[in-house]
Scaffold this active site. Structure first.
Site, PDB file in Angstrom:
ATOM      1  N   THR A  73     -23.544 -14.675  17.096  1.00 17.64           N
ATOM      2  CA  THR A  73     -24.740 -13.863  17.261  1.00 17.64           C
ATOM      3  C   THR A  73     -24.354 -12.405  17.493  1.00 17.64           C
ATOM      4  OG1 THR A  73     -25.920 -15.731  18.211  1.00 17.64           O
ATOM      5  CG2 THR A  73     -26.844 -13.544  18.618  1.00 17.64           C
ATOM      6  N   CYS A 111      -3.890   0.873  25.243  1.00 17.49           N
ATOM      7  CA  CYS A 111      -3.598  -0.543  25.083  1.00 17.49           C
ATOM      8  C   CYS A 111      -2.168  -0.884  25.481  1.00 17.49           C
ATOM      9  CB  CYS A 111      -3.854  -0.968  23.633  1.00 17.49           C
ATOM     10  SG  CYS A 111      -5.589  -0.839  23.160  1.00 17.49           S
TER      11      CYS A 111
END
Length: 349
Positions: A203, A292
């Protein structure tokens, strides 16, 4: 203590326009895959956001696949391919590169690509800000740092696919996109549904997409108003101030075409992570490389690919400015950094 946020390449503060758009979209209760009125309203908001992001990125006529991040977009674009690249790429891209030595990198950070059709090349480097000249016919480009800071249009970049992220331009974290020319066949990594044109099951994140779209529009307006030219002047003022007092400082990529907000510099032997902690205590948020990779005590692979030794590569920090950054903050940082530099020099003497 007043703090100054000077780490915009890691993530940017949420833009008011994005916040308001997201709050407004929270009243949409339908699933965009449902056919009833509530579902169609949600679907309409999602598709409007998709078109807005495409338009802001100059990608009209291209396909925009929403993902959870630029990292997921990279994996969707590069999975299962014998892709060529180099060590200046972000870890999210480099993880999929078959040979990180296939592209030559010079001392300015410029990359030479021999086989564009089988290659990935970033548009702008997150650590140094160095901007690349992309060859026509390139397979994939990571445009994460460039989108929102430079006048970029996917339709004239010459790449088949581009990776972008919302939180690098004032949108919410948790949503990115893969932009690609129509007709490209990609196998979905997330399977189990037909969402995102069959490229990503699950979704859709409507709230994130709406926030991404609002931020992209606002970022485009900033570019048109010339805000980044003012930011570049602040970046240059910072470098001039530091260089005039600490002339052994190495400014990585200086003289090359760089992002207007990014300054990467090093004093060999003064560890980057030490500087980050010292500046944090002084009230300034900066980084020692890609967000990161933060927390990993190692030399920058990007700087080493440019020919810097391990000592210098582990001594680099990155200051990245944003639309909210003031001259007072920049000069305050320079003063605080120079005070710590003097202590470093005294210890090293």
């Amino acid at each position: 203590m007043m703090r100054a946020y000077l780490d915009h390449n890691a993530t940017t503060p949420l833009r008011p326009e994005a916040r308001e758009a997201m709050i407004g979209s929270m009243s949409l209760i339908g699933n965009p895959s449902s056919v009833h009125s509530e579902g169609r309203a949600a679907k309409s908001a999602l598709e409007k956001a998709r078109q807005t992001v495409a338009s802001a990125f100059g990608a009209d006529g291209a396909e925009v696949v929403f993902t959870s991040s630029a990292t997921e977009a990279a994996s969707l674009a590069l999975q299962g391919r014998d892709i060529l690249g180099c060590d200046v790429e972000h870890d999210a891209v480099r993880a999929w590169v078959a040979d990180v030595h296939s592209h030559a990198v010079d001392s300015t950070g410029a990359v030479t690509v021999i086989d564009p059709r089988s290659s990935t090349l970033q548009l702008a480097n997150s650590e140094t800000g160095v901007i690349q000249s992309l060859p026509q016919g390139l397979s994939v480009t990571d445009a994460t740092q460039a989108f929102g800071k430079l006048p970029v249009a996917f339709n004239w970049l010459g790449a088949d696919m581009a990776i972008v992220s919302a939180h690098k331009l004032g949108g919410p974290k948790g949503i990115g996109a893969l932009v690609m020319k129509r007709g490209i066949d990609l196998e979905a990594r997330l399977k189990g549904g037909g969402q995102e044109m069959g490229r990503r099951a699950g979704t859709e994140n409507i709230i994130g997409a709406v926030g991404f779209a609002a931020a992209a529009e606002a970022a485009q307006r900033d570019i048109e108003r010339g805000i980044w030219s003012d930011i570049e002047k602040l970046r240059d003022l910072l470098e001039e101030t530091i260089e005039s007092a600490a002339n052994e400082t190495i400014f990585v990529g200086k003289g090359a075409n760089r992002l207007p907000n990014t300054s990467c510099f090093a004093v060999p032997g003064w560890k980057g992570e030490t500087q980050v902690m010292q500046m944090d205590l002084a009230g300034y948020a900066i980084s020692a490389g890609s967000a990161c990779s933060s927390g990993k005590v190692k030399a920058s692979a990007v700087l080493q690919a440019m020919g810097y030794d391990a000592t210098t590569a582990s001594s680099a920090i990155r200051v990245s400015l944003g639309p909210q950054t003031t001259e007072q903050e920049v000069m305050g940082f320079a003063k605080a950094w120079l005070a710590q530099w003097q202590k470093f020099r005294a210890r090293a003497a």
